[in-house]
Scaffold this active site. Sequence first.
Site, PDB file in Angstrom:
ATOM      1  N   GLU A 130       0.915  -1.154  -0.108  1.00 56.50           N
ATOM      2  CA  GLU A 130       0.054  -0.195  -0.011  1.00 56.50           C
ATOM      3  C   GLU A 130       0.802   1.276  -0.151  1.00 56.50           C
ATOM      4  OE1 GLU A 130      -3.530   2.173   2.677  1.00 56.50           O
ATOM      5  OE2 GLU A 130      -2.607   0.184   3.301  1.00 56.50           O
TER       6      GLU A 130
ATOM      7  N   ARG B 180       5.400 -14.513   9.373  1.00 56.26           N
ATOM      8  CA  ARG B 180       5.943 -13.040   9.235  1.00 56.26           C
ATOM      9  C   ARG B 180       7.389 -13.226   9.775  1.00 56.26           C
ATOM     10  NH1 ARG B 180       2.324  -8.285  10.396  1.00 56.26           N
ATOM     11  NH2 ARG B 180       4.218  -6.960   9.607  1.00 56.26           N
TER      12      ARG B 180
ATOM     13  N   LYS C 255       4.308   1.109  10.162  1.00 57.08           N
ATOM     14  CA  LYS C 255       4.408   2.435   9.495  1.00 57.08           C
ATOM     15  C   LYS C 255       3.876   3.563  10.510  1.00 57.08           C
ATOM     16  CE  LYS C 255       3.635   0.729   4.796  1.00 57.08           C
ATOM     17  NZ  LYS C 255       2.577   0.542   3.813  1.00 57.08           N
TER      18      LYS C 255
END
Length: 806
Positions: free
Chosen positions: A50, A276, A286
Amino acid sequence: MTASDADRPHSATPDAPTAARVAPNFITEIIERDLQGGKYAGVVTRFPPEPNGYLHLGHTFASFLDFQTAVQFGGRYHLRLDDTNPEGESQEFADGIMADLRWMGWDWGENLFYASDNFERYYAYAEQLIRQGDAYVDSVSGDEMARLRGDAHTPGAPSAYRGRGVEENLDLFRRMRAGEFPDGAHVLRGKIDLGSANMKLRDPVLYRIKRAWHYRAGDAWCIYPMYDFQHPLQDAIEGVTHSMCSLEFVDNRAIYDWLMERLSFEPRPHQYEFGRRSLEYTVVSKRKLRQLVQSGVVSGWDDPRMPTLRAQQRLGVTPDAVRAFASQIGVSRTNRTVDIAVYENAVRDDLNHRAPRVMAVLDPVRVTLENLDAARTLQLPYWPHDVVDASPDGQVALPGGQRVVPAQAVREVRLTSDLFIEREDFSADPPKGYKRLTPGGTVRLRGAGIIRADRFDANEEGQVTHIHATLLEDGAKAGGVIHWVSAEDAIPAEFRLYDRLFRVANPEGEHPEDILPDFDPEQPGHESGPLDTGFLRYLNPDSLRVTRGYVEASVANDPPDTRYQFERQGYFWRDPVDSREDAPVFGRIITLKDAWGQTQKAESGKPKPGGKKPKADATPAGSGGVQPALTPEQEAEVARLTRLGAAEGDARTLARDEVLLAFLADAAPGETFAQVASWTVNDLATALRSGSVSVAAAELAPLAGLLAAGTVTSRVARDVLARAAASGEAPAAIIDREGLSAGLSDAELERIVAGVLEGHPAETEAYRGGRTALLGFFTGQVMRASRGKADPGRVADVLKAALDAG
């Protein structure tokens, strides 16, 4: 309905990097099976960031897995900007993502996609779901919707608006698009199963009203699709075959499959989840990274202490090192925190064969050689003989034939009467064992001979300002070697010594005993908005030190992107932003050794007042606490395990965990060792630490061999492993007794297929009525009924024949 307007893949992108490879894993096993069974003509993967921030080291593993897997299978990979949430997204971030991935070596050619290009198509699919009775407009508040969904123990209850008719839903949805309603007034929900144990299936939201400026679409839209709706549709539109995502999306896969079935995509993509990989001593959220920038903790997104890829570029790390790191950490179905030493060692290994050796003095003190009447020109090697050999033309060859500067194997360095040495390399009152320069003592200057310190000058504070020395004749002896630069020729420079931004391995965890007592979030630089001081309190106050010193004159004509090893100081290069020809700035890429680990080790050994000295390995790997640095013995164990074939990440976990290491001690050496080590770390660790594993590591080698040979599938192997660990029965015995290594006969397979069709009459009728996408559903049922023994290609043939025969 066609799944893609794109051509099917035929070959890998020609310019894709191939030095680092994805090791075999459960996803590559699935791909091999799909290709062999003819399920897909070729592999298509995608990396879907994104554009609301810059890529960071946490993305390298996912992007490497997506892109390199396609390369290795001769497929095609896509870059997709998943820009369906206008808030925070920008062209700046989109451009930055593409630039960072190109730096990494990826070239997607024409296969660049923006999700926002398909807003109209998503909307059309949403209307199709409404017309089919699979979606409805809901008008309850968010709090009420959450209440009606129930919980893990209570099924959901229908909203009062769930029974709206098709025409009313279409009318409301179209008015939502037209902007008639305020944000939050209505949402579009999928009508799935309010009683499902999977909370994601309890009528998920597919569209919401959001008035915000979109960086590409402007104000053309005021409704935006949710990720769970848009993402699978975009996969299908692009013709993606294997959609890889991290483990937190495992429950979302049910929505993915529901959409593929209801919208009858064929051929259809499938989603696969992998664990992950987070990294010690950093944060990759972020929001938190943006907070570091906005609060002035760092100078920007490219501050070399940040984990962003643009920061790593500015730091001087090469894309080869980042790809090597990504290939070393492994693919599994479990989340794992990676020892930051794995990344740092990848950077050092890359620079070791890339960086010529030169000298720089970062904290200078002047030395005058009283007996040197004239300067001498020395020929000093760029490359010690034990690092790399230069070719006859003087160039240094890297793996793959690449040549690096400098073009000659030696450089000229002048020895003059006035020199600079490091301040720490002279001691007026030396401690025991000190092997550098002392009053009346001797030391060797790198490549220039031995000097003796005769006297020194000091200022009022007692700081040494000038050392007077004698250059001794050949045959003199000295106990140590130091570096130096000529005071007449050396180039003044600024040196930026970067270190880890956080002092603890898990800055998002809780370490109350380690909080900086004088940290005040209200101080200047920390006032921009509400701060999460829970991670800021663990900032390393020494993450950047700036000094002024000198670098030898030989670097003056080197290309600006040359990486150097400044002897005894670390790996450096010119800062590409702040460095100028007349005022060079050298940033330290990384230290020569894990100096941090040694410091942490020393500090961890300090007893607390009134307490006992803590054990170096008190915190087990993966506990979420501060992981102590590896001791020299543990580092040696890592080297031994990797020589045996274990992945470095697994080796480091094993080396610091005595329980796991003891279990692996009797593992059979050879080609199966890596798989057994991986199982030990990723599948058996918790049970081993609780003492509930009844099987020996030596008994796992036959199972690993069967898996490597393709005799059993990964699913069967994991099932057998779990059962053997619990029961103590040898895996080979379980396989032999139950016939798990043998394929099913045609008669057995046909019997299973018949039973599956008989047990699902509604789905069978739907398939025969045209919903051919249900073939995937039936395949899964048959594979489950056969306990993974059936060959998927043969399953497809038998299923299709049975379904068509009806």
